[in-house]
Design an enzyme around this catalytic site. Sequence first.
Site, mmCIF file in Angstrom:
data_model
loop_
_atom_site.group_PDB
_atom_site.id
_atom_site.type_symbol
_atom_site.label_atom_id
_atom_site.label_comp_id
_atom_site.label_asym_id
_atom_site.label_seq_id
_atom_site.Cartn_x
_atom_site.Cartn_y
_atom_site.Cartn_z
ATOM 1 N N PRO A 2 8.717 70.879 53.907
ATOM 2 C CA PRO A 2 9.220 70.873 52.532
ATOM 3 C C PRO A 2 8.652 69.727 51.708
ATOM 4 O O PRO A 2 8.758 68.563 52.087
ATOM 5 C CB PRO A 2 10.735 70.699 52.706
ATOM 6 C CG PRO A 2 11.009 70.996 54.130
ATOM 7 C CD PRO A 2 9.766 70.668 54.882
ATOM 8 N N GLU A 3 8.019 70.066 50.611
ATOM 9 C CA GLU A 3 7.608 69.078 49.626
ATOM 10 C C GLU A 3 8.310 69.444 48.325
ATOM 11 O O GLU A 3 9.263 70.211 48.344
ATOM 12 C CB GLU A 3 6.072 69.081 49.480
ATOM 13 C CG GLU A 3 5.369 68.733 50.790
ATOM 14 C CD GLU A 3 3.854 68.699 50.680
ATOM 15 O OE1 GLU A 3 3.337 68.506 49.578
ATOM 16 O OE2 GLU A 3 3.192 68.869 51.715
ATOM 17 N N HIS A 100 20.242 73.737 66.301
ATOM 18 C CA HIS A 100 19.635 72.575 65.656
ATOM 19 C C HIS A 100 20.430 72.049 64.460
ATOM 20 O O HIS A 100 19.915 71.297 63.655
ATOM 21 C CB HIS A 100 18.202 72.899 65.232
ATOM 22 C CG HIS A 100 17.286 73.139 66.391
ATOM 23 N ND1 HIS A 100 16.594 74.308 66.570
ATOM 24 C CD2 HIS A 100 16.997 72.365 67.462
ATOM 25 C CE1 HIS A 100 15.891 74.244 67.689
ATOM 26 N NE2 HIS A 100 16.124 73.070 68.250
ATOM 27 N N ARG A 119 13.530 68.665 64.539
ATOM 28 C CA ARG A 119 12.869 67.412 64.919
ATOM 29 C C ARG A 119 13.659 66.148 64.585
ATOM 30 O O ARG A 119 13.167 65.045 64.801
ATOM 31 C CB ARG A 119 11.487 67.327 64.272
ATOM 32 C CG ARG A 119 10.539 68.331 64.866
ATOM 33 C CD ARG A 119 9.116 68.080 64.439
ATOM 34 N NE ARG A 119 8.339 69.297 64.638
ATOM 35 C CZ ARG A 119 7.114 69.481 64.217
ATOM 36 N NH1 ARG A 119 6.517 68.516 63.544
ATOM 37 N NH2 ARG A 119 6.479 70.597 64.439
#
Length: 276
Positions: A2-3, A100, A119
């Site tokens: 994501p940017e 997650h 992550r």
Amino acid sequence: MPELPEVESVVRSLRDGCPSLIGARVRSVNLVWPGVVSSTSDCFDEELLEGCRFASIGRVGKFLLFGLKNSRGRSLCLAVHLRMTGRLFLVPEREAVERHTRLALMLDDGLALRFDDPRKFGRVWLIDDPSAVTGGMGPDALAVGFEEFASRLTRYRRQIKPLLLDQSFVAGIGNIYADESLYRAGIHPCTISADLAPDAVRRLHAAIATVLSEAVEAQGANIDGVFKAGSFVVSVYGREGASCRICGTAISKIRVGQRGTHFCGHCQNNCSTSTT
DNA sequence: CACTCTACCTGTGCGC
DNA sequence: TGCGCACAGGTAGAGT
């Protein structure tokens, strides 16, 4: 990954989607992995979050900013950074926690706001003033005007690619859109910022605006087999060895400032003012 | 001060 | 087939 465009898509879907998060009240908090709370978050507290109502949803750079108001009228800001693999979405409450999930906010209408991040790079903050996370950031990459962009660029003698990634220079550009913008502007990623010819600075500013707004329109990037948020098709990122869509030259991949960097050696020649 | 480098993570994909 | 390892990347904070 994501940017800015992907974060903007999340803002729009949570704010304008049906159901909208605006007006929803936090009934309870499930802090599944406490490490998700940033060490720079001054007042994260489950009890403080409980009872808060979502009043606004916005974005600065890649930070999601949720304006909250608690039952006593105190204003708070829940800030979220998705980093690489974070996802934030509304689900029915029975799906509030999965493998997650790092944080889940149970809402009072049978829904839950869920933050997943395989992550564990993403972070959340609960702060009184959003400037605690946005204070050191440069102007938003979608909003910065040409004059300010140009004057900030020439202030530094750094390779242009790492400079674009520096959030204190401009906020919102990550590795994908840095490579795409430099390609669109025809600028080699290693060019020293202060050496960029005036015309190259103009092209770069226009390229960033065009690439980012096209990606916002497309609701984010679609990188074949790696990442899929929306339908923006990349030209160089992740295309090492494939043909440049303009000249057919094989796309190169090098490391610049410890980052994988993709470019066309033919279309992105040196744009510095020096005559080397 | 200006800039560079590393730690933090884990799923994926490659080579052996 | 299965194993092990390198790799991906945004940011804080340490290092040069």
